[in-house]
Design a protein around this motif. Structure first.
Motif, mmCIF file in Angstrom:
data_model
loop_
_atom_site.group_PDB
_atom_site.id
_atom_site.type_symbol
_atom_site.label_atom_id
_atom_site.label_comp_id
_atom_site.label_asym_id
_atom_site.label_seq_id
_atom_site.Cartn_x
_atom_site.Cartn_y
_atom_site.Cartn_z
ATOM 1 N N ARG A 1 32.863 63.274 -9.758
ATOM 2 C CA ARG A 1 33.330 63.189 -8.370
ATOM 3 C C ARG A 1 32.301 63.840 -7.465
ATOM 4 O O ARG A 1 31.628 64.786 -7.854
ATOM 5 N N LYS A 2 32.217 63.321 -6.281
ATOM 6 C CA LYS A 2 31.306 63.872 -5.291
ATOM 7 C C LYS A 2 32.125 64.212 -4.047
ATOM 8 O O LYS A 2 32.812 63.349 -3.499
ATOM 9 N N MET A 3 32.086 65.465 -3.638
ATOM 10 C CA MET A 3 32.831 65.907 -2.469
ATOM 11 C C MET A 3 31.918 65.824 -1.254
ATOM 12 O O MET A 3 30.801 66.343 -1.277
ATOM 13 N N ILE A 4 32.379 65.150 -0.206
ATOM 14 C CA ILE A 4 31.604 65.019 1.023
ATOM 15 C C ILE A 4 32.409 65.666 2.152
ATOM 16 O O ILE A 4 33.559 65.319 2.384
#
Length: 62
Positions: free
Chosen positions: A3-6
């Motif tokens: 997952r990539k948190m932006i």
């Protein structure tokens, strides 16, 4: 699963008007900080420049 948190930073001045714009700069006055879009950053910069220019001109004239 990767997952990539932006994190999205929005302009406080636009949010106060019910609008959404990306915050690109942070204005800090004392202990208060405000995230601003480019348009509001330019407006605040012009306002402060005018305040300081006016005060300087008045001080020189006195």
């Amino acid at each position: 699963m990767a997952r990539k948190m932006i994190e999205q930073i929005t302009c406080d001045a636009c949010t106060a008007k019910g609008e959404t714009a990306e915050g690109v700069t942070e204005l800090t006055i004392g202990s208060d900080s405000y995230d601003l879009c480019q348009e509001h950053a330019d407006r605040f910069a012009a306002h402060f420049a005018e305040l300081f220019t006016t005060n300087t001109a008045e001080a020189v004239a006195a």
